[in-house]
Design a protein around this motif. Structure first.
Motif, PDB file in Angstrom:
ATOM      1  N   TRP A 538       0.840  -1.199   0.000  1.00 36.19           N
ATOM      2  CA  TRP A 538       0.000   0.000   0.000  1.00 36.19           C
ATOM      3  C   TRP A 538       0.876   1.250   0.000  1.00 36.19           C
ATOM      4  CZ3 TRP A 538      -5.302  -0.394  -0.309  1.00 36.19           C
ATOM      5  CH2 TRP A 538      -5.832  -1.687  -0.136  1.00 36.19           C
ATOM      6  N   TYR A 539       0.231   2.389  -0.069  1.00 35.18           N
ATOM      7  CA  TYR A 539       0.880   3.692   0.095  1.00 35.18           C
ATOM      8  C   TYR A 539       1.964   3.958  -0.957  1.00 35.18           C
ATOM      9  CZ  TYR A 539      -1.251   2.867   4.671  1.00 35.18           C
ATOM     10  OH  TYR A 539      -2.125   2.565   5.681  1.00 35.18           O
ATOM     11  N   GLN A 540       1.596   3.863  -2.240  1.00 34.51           N
ATOM     12  CA  GLN A 540       2.550   4.077  -3.323  1.00 34.51           C
ATOM     13  C   GLN A 540       2.170   5.336  -4.128  1.00 34.51           C
ATOM     14  OE1 GLN A 540       4.036   0.500  -5.351  1.00 34.51           O
ATOM     15  NE2 GLN A 540       2.484  -0.695  -4.262  1.00 34.51           N
ATOM     16  N   LEU A 541       3.158   6.198  -4.372  1.00 32.15           N
ATOM     17  CA  LEU A 541       2.967   7.411  -5.169  1.00 32.15           C
ATOM     18  C   LEU A 541       3.667   7.258  -6.515  1.00 32.15           C
ATOM     19  CD1 LEU A 541       3.713  10.276  -2.587  1.00 32.15           C
ATOM     20  CD2 LEU A 541       1.506   9.270  -3.184  1.00 32.15           C
ATOM     21  N   LEU A 542       2.993   7.708  -7.562  1.00 29.74           N
ATOM     22  CA  LEU A 542       3.550   7.662  -8.912  1.00 29.74           C
ATOM     23  C   LEU A 542       3.592   9.075  -9.475  1.00 29.74           C
ATOM     24  CD1 LEU A 542       1.986   4.543 -10.611  1.00 29.74           C
ATOM     25  CD2 LEU A 542       4.309   5.320 -10.965  1.00 29.74           C
ATOM     26  N   ARG A 622       4.795   5.289   1.354  1.00 29.66           N
ATOM     27  CA  ARG A 622       5.994   4.475   1.620  1.00 29.66           C
ATOM     28  C   ARG A 622       6.901   4.361   0.402  1.00 29.66           C
ATOM     29  NH1 ARG A 622       2.734   4.380   6.129  1.00 29.66           N
ATOM     30  NH2 ARG A 622       3.231   2.727   7.615  1.00 29.66           N
ATOM     31  N   THR A 623       6.308   4.371  -0.791  1.00 27.63           N
ATOM     32  CA  THR A 623       7.075   4.163  -2.022  1.00 27.63           C
ATOM     33  C   THR A 623       6.753   5.267  -3.016  1.00 27.63           C
ATOM     34  OG1 THR A 623       6.941   1.758  -1.706  1.00 27.63           O
ATOM     35  CG2 THR A 623       7.612   2.547  -3.886  1.00 27.63           C
ATOM     36  N   ARG A 640      11.077  13.824  -3.256  1.00 26.62           N
ATOM     37  CA  ARG A 640      11.689  12.950  -2.263  1.00 26.62           C
ATOM     38  C   ARG A 640      11.106  13.232  -0.876  1.00 26.62           C
ATOM     39  NH1 ARG A 640      18.108  13.339  -1.410  1.00 26.62           N
ATOM     40  NH2 ARG A 640      17.509  15.515  -1.283  1.00 26.62           N
ATOM     41  N   GLY A 641      10.929  14.512  -0.576  1.00 23.52           N
ATOM     42  CA  GLY A 641      10.407  14.880   0.736  1.00 23.52           C
ATOM     43  C   GLY A 641       9.007  14.368   1.008  1.00 23.52           C
ATOM     44  N   ARG A 642       8.175  14.264  -0.057  1.00 21.45           N
ATOM     45  CA  ARG A 642       6.795  13.776   0.132  1.00 21.45           C
ATOM     46  C   ARG A 642       6.769  12.402   0.784  1.00 21.45           C
ATOM     47  NH1 ARG A 642       5.972  18.096  -1.240  1.00 21.45           N
ATOM     48  NH2 ARG A 642       5.805  18.164   0.997  1.00 21.45           N
ATOM     49  N   VAL A 643       7.721  11.540   0.396  1.00 24.18           N
ATOM     50  CA  VAL A 643       7.663  10.147   0.838  1.00 24.18           C
ATOM     51  C   VAL A 643       8.491   9.901   2.099  1.00 24.18           C
ATOM     52  CG1 VAL A 643       9.635   9.231  -0.454  1.00 24.18           C
ATOM     53  CG2 VAL A 643       7.587   7.805  -0.161  1.00 24.18           C
ATOM     54  N   ALA A 653      11.296   4.298   3.801  1.00 32.43           N
ATOM     55  CA  ALA A 653      10.635   4.603   2.532  1.00 32.43           C
ATOM     56  C   ALA A 653      11.510   4.112   1.391  1.00 32.43           C
ATOM     57  CB  ALA A 653      10.395   6.106   2.400  1.00 32.43           C
ATOM     58  N   ASP A 654      10.884   3.878   0.248  1.00 34.59           N
ATOM     59  CA  ASP A 654      11.609   3.424  -0.940  1.00 34.59           C
ATOM     60  C   ASP A 654      11.364   4.405  -2.081  1.00 34.59           C
ATOM     61  OD1 ASP A 654      12.465   0.948   0.268  1.00 34.59           O
ATOM     62  OD2 ASP A 654      10.420   0.221  -0.013  1.00 34.59           O
TER      63      ASP A 654
END
Length: 714
Positions: A538-542, A622-623, A640-643, A653-654
């Protein structure tokens, strides 16, 4: 009448000006106290002005004084449209005037003023009329400002710049000329002004029309009369010049640090160092380290400091976007203040901003906060608020680098005694002039907290970094060479004075090249491989590239879907992962819903373009997959800061970054262009890898690429 109450014994001068005295205390109050009748014709009249003239209106009311008012309602654009569309003129004007009265009922001081008017109306001693200008089919505002005080024997007429409003009498720089009927030098003009008012009142003035309004206003005024305090109570409106006692509820507007807020040591240092520079400077703090709370802590300290010397503080916060204004508002409310949000319709916020300025001028509030967007800040209405305000002002600029743009930096108010800029990256990319303008206005960087220090301090979480190498295809490579050659020619001709301007030739080319790298077609297959490995997470940003692939157009139309549409199709339809978009076109209520569903594990993936770059809190993430490959350091630092924001249960975080390089077997590619492309991409990689937990692994992965292009020192 007692001799001392007569106008000729009221010691009234012939002129009053803001720089030489107090118009209210020295003219209005003594004239009202000595009068039995008051006539006033003004552009605007608000009942809250009665809170200013205090004891004068009290005495005037007790002695059965009579008042006649002619005023012009404030017409909004929609009012003019209705008039031009043929709506009944009287109805539109009454609606506009009633709207002003309704808004006045939101202000406790105005309610008291309306209560005084209600007493006079109920006793038949006040009448109000509306005036407007007629010229052909057009309707204009009546802007004349005259007045007449009378007792049983004499009259005093005056004319000048002040409207009968709080801001007109207190907040602005005003002047009036006074003419006394018993003075031979003044008599003719005093009588002429008195006749002008009578002609106006009886609708005998050419080009002007005057119509009754008292009956239409009675309902609102009577309601305020019931809500107001007893008009015979002298404590309801303090005498002019007397010290004002602030009740507990009047402390609203005074920012205070919440008891449950744990201010980190580095935030305390930031505030201390800002104060050491006399309340001016920029805080360069990594995204996610609490710049907002740090700024509000500083504002609370300024408010407390000024409170000790009896000075209220207006705090103005400027943020790039509306959703950031809303985000700031939540934090400000935690600090004990309900802020005014100034964006969208001017009619929705401008009257409230004016009332706040009036309250600050009267010291009936300890402070106030207005939050606005960059766009609204630069517009005429908001600038007029800043120009009118003369008290203590703190200006806070969120993502302050945006205010270095030429079109907006000239709007920054010189009147702000306190100035605080916030940015993880205050330097403007390719814009030394804009960067210098920021430091000239806000002051230098007075505190810095980089990403590494933030991670060590526990303000941000640790992360791993995985660069994924993808190659341009042949067509993309040809276009890249063409754009780069044009950029090189501009630099060779030294045509880069407009570098910060997105509409300049250089700005257009840089944007086009970044767009090409962001849309490299090899990214989609690479993304599928990467995200397939995390299908259960879960919790993946694109982060997707904006717009269209530069090579996707045929006959002027896009021949393939936008990258974000392709990504959502891949994630949702092929990998069956619940996903949603978050873009500039996403309505604000839907944005909040998307973020909430993401936090509640109802969405696995959010696909965005630029909207998650600045300021949006997504701590659960998380990603992050970085498909868009801008070389602008601000963009990748923000992403980068968002995650990396802290969240319950989150320890790591990845970040998966897609790095674009030239094709392996492309003999036509010029060595210099090829090397420059890779160098630009590796600059970001190096920045990301240095602080990652897997730094050594990342550097080993990229070593063959560095050797190939002679970039071991990059």
């Amino acid at each position: 009448m007692h001799a001392l109450e007569a106008l000729r014994h009221a010691d009234l001068g012939g002129e009053y000006r803001s720089d030489r005295g107090n118009v209210v205390d020295e003219f209005y109050v003594p004239a009202l106290r000595a009068s039995t009748a008051y006539d006033r014709a003004v552009g605007y009249f608000t009942a809250s002005v009665l809170a200013v003239i205090g004891e004068g209106i009290e005495e005037f009311t007790r002695r059965a004084g009579t008042m006649r008012i002619v005023a012009s309602p404030y017409l909004l654009a929609e009012d003019i449209t209705e008039i031009e569309a043929g709506y009944e003129l009287r109805a539109v004007l009454e609606k506009a005037a009633l709207r002003d009265l309704e808004r006045a009922t939101e202000d406790a001081r105005a309610v008291r003023g309306l209560g005084k008017l209600g007493v006079l109306i109920a006793e038949g001693r006040l009448d109000v009329k509306l005036a407007y200008v007629t010229a052909g089919s057009r309707v204009g505002m009546y802007h004349e400002k005259i007045g007449v005080f009378r007792d049983d024997h004499d009259l005093v007429a005056f004319k000048g710049s002040a409207n009968e409003t709080l801001s007109g009498l207190v907040g602005n720089f005003e002047s009036i000329e006074v003419f006394r009927s018993w003075d031979d030098r003044d008599r003719e003009r005093a009588l002429r002004i008195s006749k002008d008012f009578d002609d106006l009142w009886h609708d005998r003035t050419p080009l002007l029309r005057v119509m009754p309004f008292t009956d239409a206003a009675k309902q609102i005024i009577e309601r305020s009369t019931r809500a107001a305090v007893d008009p015979s109570d002298d404590t309801a409106i303090p005498p002019s010049g007397a010290p004002i006692t602030i009740a507990r509820e009047d402390l609203a507007g005074m920012l205070t640090i919440p008891p449950l807020l744990e201010v980190r040591d580095y935030q305390k240092r930031a505030v201390t160092q800002w104060f050491a520079q006399r309340g001016r400077g920029i805080l360069r703090m990594a995204t996610g380290t609490g710049k907002t709370l740090t700024a509000l802590s500083a504002a609370a300290q300024v408010t407390k400091m000024l409170h000790k010397v009896g000075e209220p503080l207006l705090t103005v916060v400027i943020a790039p976007y509306q959703h950031l204004v809303d985000q700031w508002a939540k934090d400000i409310e935690w600090f004990g203040v309900h802020p005014l949000r100034a964006y969208e319709s001017t009619a929705a916020w401008f009257p409230h901003a004016s009332q706040l300025l009036d309250a600050l001028a009267l010291h009936t509030t300890r402070g106030g906060v207005i939050i606005t967007t960059n766009k609204t800040f630069g517009e005429t209405a908001f600038q007029s608020i800043l120009q009118r305000y003369r008290g203590q002002l703190l200006l806070i600029a969120d993502e302050a680098h945006n205010l270095g743009a030429r079109h907006i930096r000239s709007k920054l108010p010189d009147s702000a005694q306190f100035r605080l800029g916030l940015s993880a990256t205050p330097e403007r990319w390719f814009d030394d002039e804009g960067t210098a303008a920021l430091t000239d206005y806000f002051g230098p960087v007075v505190f810095e907290l980089g990403l590494g220090d933030a991670i060590k301090a526990g303000a941000l979480c640790r992360y791993t970094y995985k660069p994924v190498i993808v190659e341009l295809n042949a067509d993309e490579t040809d276009l890249y060479i063409e754009i780069t050659e044009k950029i090189g020619k501009l630099f060779a001709m030294q045509q880069f004075s407009e570098q910060a301007d997105d509409n300049s030739p250089l700005g257009h080319l840089l944007r086009k090249r970044a767009n090409l790298l962001g849309h490299a077609r090899a990214k989609l297959p690479a993304l599928r491989r990467e995200i397939s490995q995390r299908r259960e997470e879960w919790y993946q940003l694109l982060y997707c590239a904006e717009g269209q692939h530069p090579l996707s157009y045929e006959d002027g139309a896009a021949a393939e879907p936008a990258q974000i549409d392709q990504v959502l199709d891949l994630v949702g339809n092929h990998l069956h992962m619940p996903a949603a978009r978050y873009t500039a076109e996403t309505k604000r209520p839907e944005r909040r819903q998307v973020l909430q569903r993401f936090t509640d594990r109802k969405l696995q993936v959010i696909a965005s373009m630029r909207c998650l770059d600045e300021g949006v809190d997504v701590p659960a993430a998380r990603t992050a997959y970085l498909l868009a490959s801008s070389s602008n350091p601000r963009q990748f630092i923000q992403r980068r800061g968002r995650v990396l924001r802290q969240a319950p249960g989150k320890t790591m975080a990845d970040i998966v970054d897609f790095i674009v390089v030239p094709p392996t077997n492309m003999p036509d590619l010029q060595d210099r262009t090829e090397r420059s492309m890779v160098a630009r991409e590796l600059a970001r990689v190096t920045e990301f890898a240095q602080l990652a937990d897997n730094e050594a692994e990342t550097l080993d992965l990229l070593r063959p690429l560095r050797l190939r292009y002679g970039l071991l020192d990059t």
